[in-house]
Design a protein around this motif. Structure first.
Motif, PDB file in Angstrom:
ATOM      1  N   CYS A  39      -6.661  89.963 -40.691  1.00  0.00           N
ATOM      2  CA  CYS A  39      -6.850  90.321 -39.282  1.00  0.00           C
ATOM      3  C   CYS A  39      -7.297  91.762 -39.059  1.00  0.00           C
ATOM      4  CB  CYS A  39      -5.586  90.016 -38.476  1.00  0.00           C
ATOM      5  SG  CYS A  39      -4.180  91.074 -38.856  1.00  0.00           S
ATOM      6  N   THR A  40      -7.052  92.647 -40.004  1.00  0.00           N
ATOM      7  CA  THR A  40      -7.477  94.040 -39.857  1.00  0.00           C
ATOM      8  C   THR A  40      -8.926  94.248 -40.286  1.00  0.00           C
ATOM      9  OG1 THR A  40      -6.402  94.457 -41.968  1.00  0.00           O
ATOM     10  CG2 THR A  40      -5.198  95.120 -39.978  1.00  0.00           C
ATOM     11  N   GLY A  41      -9.540  93.252 -40.903  1.00  0.00           N
ATOM     12  CA  GLY A  41     -10.960  93.284 -41.206  1.00  0.00           C
ATOM     13  C   GLY A  41     -11.442  94.487 -42.006  1.00  0.00           C
ATOM     14  N   ALA A 115      -4.497  88.467 -34.126  1.00  0.00           N
ATOM     15  CA  ALA A 115      -4.827  89.635 -33.312  1.00  0.00           C
ATOM     16  C   ALA A 115      -5.177  89.270 -31.878  1.00  0.00           C
ATOM     17  CB  ALA A 115      -5.979  90.408 -33.957  1.00  0.00           C
ATOM     18  N   GLY A 116      -5.574  88.015 -31.639  1.00  0.00           N
ATOM     19  CA  GLY A 116      -5.882  87.571 -30.286  1.00  0.00           C
ATOM     20  C   GLY A 116      -7.327  87.811 -29.902  1.00  0.00           C
ATOM     21  N   PRO A 117      -7.692  87.525 -28.704  1.00  0.00           N
ATOM     22  CA  PRO A 117      -6.819  87.083 -27.615  1.00  0.00           C
ATOM     23  C   PRO A 117      -6.389  85.623 -27.744  1.00  0.00           C
ATOM     24  CG  PRO A 117      -9.072  87.156 -26.820  1.00  0.00           C
ATOM     25  CD  PRO A 117      -9.087  87.686 -28.239  1.00  0.00           C
ATOM     26  N   ALA A 118      -7.108  84.829 -28.529  1.00  0.00           N
ATOM     27  CA  ALA A 118      -6.737  83.423 -28.728  1.00  0.00           C
ATOM     28  C   ALA A 118      -6.172  83.259 -30.130  1.00  0.00           C
ATOM     29  CB  ALA A 118      -7.963  82.525 -28.540  1.00  0.00           C
ATOM     30  N   GLY A 119      -5.788  82.041 -30.460  1.00  0.00           N
ATOM     31  CA  GLY A 119      -5.331  81.731 -31.807  1.00  0.00           C
ATOM     32  C   GLY A 119      -3.831  81.718 -31.982  1.00  0.00           C
ATOM     33  N   GLY A 120      -3.103  82.144 -30.975  1.00  0.00           N
ATOM     34  CA  GLY A 120      -1.652  82.149 -31.087  1.00  0.00           C
ATOM     35  C   GLY A 120      -1.060  80.769 -30.875  1.00  0.00           C
ATOM     36  N   SER A 121       0.196  80.629 -31.266  1.00  0.00           N
ATOM     37  CA  SER A 121       0.942  79.386 -31.083  1.00  0.00           C
ATOM     38  C   SER A 121       2.375  79.769 -30.748  1.00  0.00           C
ATOM     39  CB  SER A 121       0.893  78.546 -32.363  1.00  0.00           C
ATOM     40  OG  SER A 121       1.649  79.176 -33.381  1.00  0.00           O
ATOM     41  N   PRO A 122       3.210  78.797 -30.342  1.00  0.00           N
ATOM     42  CA  PRO A 122       4.609  79.137 -30.082  1.00  0.00           C
ATOM     43  C   PRO A 122       5.315  79.758 -31.296  1.00  0.00           C
ATOM     44  CG  PRO A 122       4.100  77.005 -29.137  1.00  0.00           C
ATOM     45  CD  PRO A 122       2.896  77.414 -29.962  1.00  0.00           C
ATOM     46  N   ASP A 123       4.976  79.288 -32.503  1.00  0.00           N
ATOM     47  CA  ASP A 123       5.588  79.837 -33.719  1.00  0.00           C
ATOM     48  C   ASP A 123       4.975  81.162 -34.145  1.00  0.00           C
ATOM     49  OD1 ASP A 123       7.247  77.655 -33.893  1.00  0.00           O
ATOM     50  OD2 ASP A 123       6.061  76.647 -35.438  1.00  0.00           O
ATOM     51  N   GLY A 148      -0.030  94.445 -27.373  1.00  0.00           N
ATOM     52  CA  GLY A 148      -1.335  94.900 -26.921  1.00  0.00           C
ATOM     53  C   GLY A 148      -2.438  93.885 -27.095  1.00  0.00           C
ATOM     54  N   ASP A 149      -3.634  94.343 -26.781  1.00  0.00           N
ATOM     55  CA  ASP A 149      -4.819  93.503 -26.918  1.00  0.00           C
ATOM     56  C   ASP A 149      -5.273  93.497 -28.383  1.00  0.00           C
ATOM     57  OD1 ASP A 149      -6.030  95.990 -27.309  1.00  0.00           O
ATOM     58  OD2 ASP A 149      -7.203  95.915 -25.466  1.00  0.00           O
ATOM     59  N   ARG A 151      -7.688  94.922 -30.041  1.00  0.00           N
ATOM     60  CA  ARG A 151      -7.933  96.243 -30.628  1.00  0.00           C
ATOM     61  C   ARG A 151      -6.632  96.938 -30.982  1.00  0.00           C
ATOM     62  NH1 ARG A 151      -7.289 101.044 -29.034  1.00  0.00           N
ATOM     63  NH2 ARG A 151      -6.887 100.486 -26.879  1.00  0.00           N
ATOM     64  N   ARG A 152      -5.661  96.865 -30.087  1.00  0.00           N
ATOM     65  CA  ARG A 152      -4.388  97.563 -30.300  1.00  0.00           C
ATOM     66  C   ARG A 152      -3.567  96.910 -31.414  1.00  0.00           C
ATOM     67  NH1 ARG A 152      -2.588 102.168 -30.867  1.00  0.00           N
ATOM     68  NH2 ARG A 152      -0.480 102.508 -30.160  1.00  0.00           N
ATOM     69  N   VAL A 153      -3.551  95.586 -31.445  1.00  0.00           N
ATOM     70  CA  VAL A 153      -2.823  94.894 -32.520  1.00  0.00           C
ATOM     71  C   VAL A 153      -3.399  95.305 -33.872  1.00  0.00           C
ATOM     72  CG1 VAL A 153      -2.402  92.621 -33.574  1.00  0.00           C
ATOM     73  CG2 VAL A 153      -2.027  92.956 -31.117  1.00  0.00           C
ATOM     74  N   ARG A 154      -4.708  95.347 -33.963  1.00  0.00           N
ATOM     75  CA  ARG A 154      -5.346  95.724 -35.238  1.00  0.00           C
ATOM     76  C   ARG A 154      -5.050  97.175 -35.598  1.00  0.00           C
ATOM     77  NH1 ARG A 154     -10.440  92.779 -36.749  1.00  0.00           N
ATOM     78  NH2 ARG A 154     -11.340  94.857 -36.912  1.00  0.00           N
ATOM     79  N   GLU A 155      -5.104  98.099 -34.621  1.00  0.00           N
ATOM     80  CA  GLU A 155      -4.785  99.510 -34.874  1.00  0.00           C
ATOM     81  C   GLU A 155      -3.357  99.667 -35.377  1.00  0.00           C
ATOM     82  OE1 GLU A 155      -5.322 101.472 -31.149  1.00  0.00           O
ATOM     83  OE2 GLU A 155      -7.468 101.802 -31.453  1.00  0.00           O
ATOM     84  N   LEU A 156      -2.424  99.015 -34.687  1.00  0.00           N
ATOM     85  CA  LEU A 156      -1.028  99.108 -35.093  1.00  0.00           C
ATOM     86  C   LEU A 156      -0.805  98.488 -36.465  1.00  0.00           C
ATOM     87  CD1 LEU A 156       0.784  98.358 -31.718  1.00  0.00           C
ATOM     88  CD2 LEU A 156       0.763 100.535 -32.967  1.00  0.00           C
TER      89      LEU A 156
END
Length: 180
Positions: A39-41, A115-123, A148-149, A151-156
């Motif tokens: 996800c951090t590419g 990282a989003g914005p899509a692709g998430g699930s309840p788990d 975060g969005d 970009r922020r998820v990847r930065e963190l």
């Protein structure tokens, strides 16, 4: 060991400062690094190599965004991916083992998340990121829920990966491989 955590870093984490500290520790201990990223590419490898002189301790980086690449380049098993998915403890563990095995580095980090914005699930909601630090013999694994969005998820995630490498090296001493 698995540790479930929220983001340990505040919003002002400085990846450049973390990368400098990481480089100093690698040089002091004679440790070579590798990264296995999804996800951090390539963001972790980019942060490390932004520091002049990083060629003395950075061996290689793998960006294995697709599951087929995780299998082909890092040796992640199809069974692991089918049973647990790409965003899992089991997958990042196999990613870091494969990266260290292939590169010969003494220490690596693996990152896989949503990282989003899509692709998430309840788990595995958006912001779920798994990390593994280690080598072929020992790994430390953590799951983080990063805010975060995209970009922020990847930065963190990059900052968490760098901090974990520094922590792994802090437990080392000259002549002894990290995480033994």
């Amino acid at each position: 060991m698995t540790n479930d955590s929220t983001s340990p870093l505040d919003a002002e984490s400085d990846c450049e400062a973390l990368s400098r500290r990481l480089g100093e520790a690698c040089l002091a201990l004679g440790v070579r690094l590798t990264t296995a990223e999804s996800c951090t590419g390539g963001g972790v490898a980019s942060a490390i190599t932004a520091i002049a002189g990083s060629s003395a301790y950075f061996e290689t980086g793998y960006v294995t965004y697709a599951n087929a690449a995780k299998q082909r380049l890092l040796g992640v098993s199809r069974a692991t991916l089918e049973a647990h998915g790409a965003v899992s403890e089991e997958t990042v563990r196999e990613m870091v083992i494969g990266a260290c095995r292939d590169s010969g580095a003494e220490l690596g980090v693996a990152v896989s998340g949503v990282a989003g914005p899509a692709g998430g699930s309840p788990d595995k909601p958006v912001g779920t990121v798994w990390f593994a630090w280690g080598n072929q013999h020992h790994q430390r694994v953590q799951r983080h829920h990063l805010p975060g969005d995209r970009r922020r998820v990847r930065e963190l995630a990059v900052a968490v990966a760098l901090s974990g490498l520094i922590e792994s090296l802090a437990k080392s001493r000259p002549g002894r491989a990290p995480l033994q």
